[in-house]
Design a protein around this motif. Structure first.
Motif, PDB file in Angstrom:
ATOM      1  N   LYS A   1      29.373   4.467 -16.286  1.00 23.52           N
ATOM      2  CA  LYS A   1      28.785   3.145 -16.263  1.00 23.52           C
ATOM      3  C   LYS A   1      29.579   2.106 -17.155  1.00 23.52           C
ATOM      4  O   LYS A   1      29.339   0.457 -16.645  1.00 23.52           O
ATOM      5  CB  LYS A   1      27.075   3.030 -17.297  1.00 23.52           C
TER       6      LYS A   1
ATOM      7  N   THR B   1      30.133  -1.700 -14.896  1.00 23.78           N
ATOM      8  CA  THR B   1      30.140  -2.996 -16.486  1.00 23.78           C
ATOM      9  C   THR B   1      31.518  -3.889 -15.921  1.00 23.78           C
ATOM     10  O   THR B   1      31.040  -5.061 -15.878  1.00 23.78           O
ATOM     11  CB  THR B   1      29.529  -2.861 -17.175  1.00 23.78           C
TER      12      THR B   1
ATOM     13  N   THR C   1      24.872  -7.296  -9.418  1.00 20.92           N
ATOM     14  CA  THR C   1      25.174  -6.880 -11.129  1.00 20.92           C
ATOM     15  C   THR C   1      23.206  -7.654 -10.946  1.00 20.92           C
ATOM     16  O   THR C   1      23.767  -7.248 -12.211  1.00 20.92           O
ATOM     17  CB  THR C   1      25.425  -7.879 -11.080  1.00 20.92           C
TER      18      THR C   1
END
Length: 392
Positions: free
Chosen positions: A159, A163, A211
């Motif tokens: 993750k 990101t 996103t």
């Protein structure tokens, strides 16, 4: 009062659900991948042909090594050498490897795809050069986001790294996308050809999906419908004709050359496919206006005559349709034909003809980056549409 409060709460919940993004949900959904896996497992033609083209492409090799750069240059700034082929080759590899993993289940390919994505997110800080940097940010932004969207479900891509990749997409690509669509480098709003707008719209929309940025996504949708530049659907396909009972729409770049005219519909198709997978049907917008343009462009490039009205903007007047690069081979038509003919049962005769022309020239199915020459034009589309979009 209690009843009204409950109704209001229900409306809020429905609104929030309507804005929740589907993942994977750009060019391909999980339903699409299920179909691809079944077709490949059955060695069904022509899907297996496109799969074999994919697996034979060096970009789809598990031993592929990325070449990230801190600054990508497209177009001459008088100082730095152009190095953008490093970017488009690595994106083609990330996408091809992502497909190989998602369809075969072999995590060796997933690991290499993630290596590419992480290498760029930890290195790239800027896209520069001439104004062609805007093209790079648009085309490569939406393509990179699509590769990442496929990989987001891979457990080996953390993750934190996802990101970081999303941050790179936002800071490096989206920042250019939005600035271009708002300012157009302070040029007249009709100065830049439609493909410049369309690629930046596609990138903005794709990055919004990756996103989970609703504002970004909806800005791209709004621009398609009412933007100031030539990516606005009414400026991109600016006049229609009725020929033998069929609506044909003249594209904004028809008088420029057919290489760019076909690119416009490759980008419009990708934009509409991503939006469709999120519940926004741009394909159907204004009575299937993209279809009318696709049929006009495909008909001419397949060797037929089409009507033409002189086009004028603040820079040029083009009195006749251009035959330059007529018959350009781009892996774009599978997507458009599958949606309009196979899914919606609409007349897409000439789009289908160009699909078959491209497939015959490509070994029986659409290839991808690396199958259409070494230059940037061969990487303008992610490709492999016979494998990924063909429905019947």
């Amino acid at each position: 009062m209690m009843f009204m409060n409950r109704v209001f709460l229900l409306l809020i919940l429905l609104h929030c659900n309507a804005l929740a993004f589907v993942h994977p949900g750009m060019l391909h959904t999980e339903v699409d991948f299920t179909r691809m896996r079944a077709k490949v497992a059955a060695s069904a033609s022509p899907w297996i042909t496109s799969w074999n083209i994919l697996t034979s492409n060096s970009h789809a090799s598990a031993s592929y090594t990325p070449r990230p750069a801190a600054i990508i240059y497209r177009g001459s700034d008088g100082v730095h050498a152009e190095n953008y082929p490093q970017l488009y080759n690595d994106i083609a590899a990330a996408y091809a490897l992502a497909l190989r993993w998602k369809i075969s289940g072999n995590t060796t390919f997933a690991n290499t795809a993630v290596t590419i994505l992480n290498a760029w997110s930890s290195t790239l800080t800027s896209i520069q050069g001439s104004t062609d940097a805007d093209l790079a940010a648009g085309i490569y932004g939406y393509q990179f986001a699509n590769a990442a969207e496929i990989m987001r479900s891979f457990s080996g891509w953390t993750k934190n790294n996802q990101t970081a990749f999303g941050t790179m997409l936002h800071d490096v690509f989206f920042s250019i996308n939005r600035d271009f669509l708002v300012r157009h480098n302070n040029a007249a709003t009709d100065h830049y050809w439609a493909n410049w707008d369309l690629c930046n719209m596609a990138s903005m929309l794709a990055i919004g999906i990756f996103t989970d940025n609703v504002t970004m996504y909806e800005e791209a949708i709004t621009y398609f419908k009412s933007g100031v530049g030539n990516g606005n659907i009414d400026k991109f396909i600016w006049t229609n004709y009725i020929v033998d009972g069929q609506v044909l729409g003249q594209g904004q770049e028809a008088g420029r050359d057919q290489g760019h005219a076909t690119l416009g519909f490759a980008l419009a198709g990708a934009l509409a496919q991503m939006a469709y997978n999120q519940g926004d049907d741009l394909f159907a917008y204004q009575n299937n206006k993209i279809l009318s343009g696709s049929e006009y462009c495909a008909k001419y490039n397949a060797g037929f005559d089409v009507p033409y009205w002189s086009y004028t903007n603040s820079d040029v007047t083009q009195a006749v349709i251009s035959n330059s690069s007529r018959g350009t081979v781009r892996p774009e038509w599978e997507l458009l034909y599958a949606h309009y003919r196979d899914l919606k049962d609409l007349n897409a005769t000439y789009t289908g003809m160009m699909r078959d022309i491209v497939n015959n020239a490509s070994g029986g199915g659409e290839g991808g980056g690396g199958n259409y020459g070494p230059n940037s034009g061969g990487y303008d589309q992610l490709g492999y549409g016979t494998l990924t979009f063909r429905l019947t």
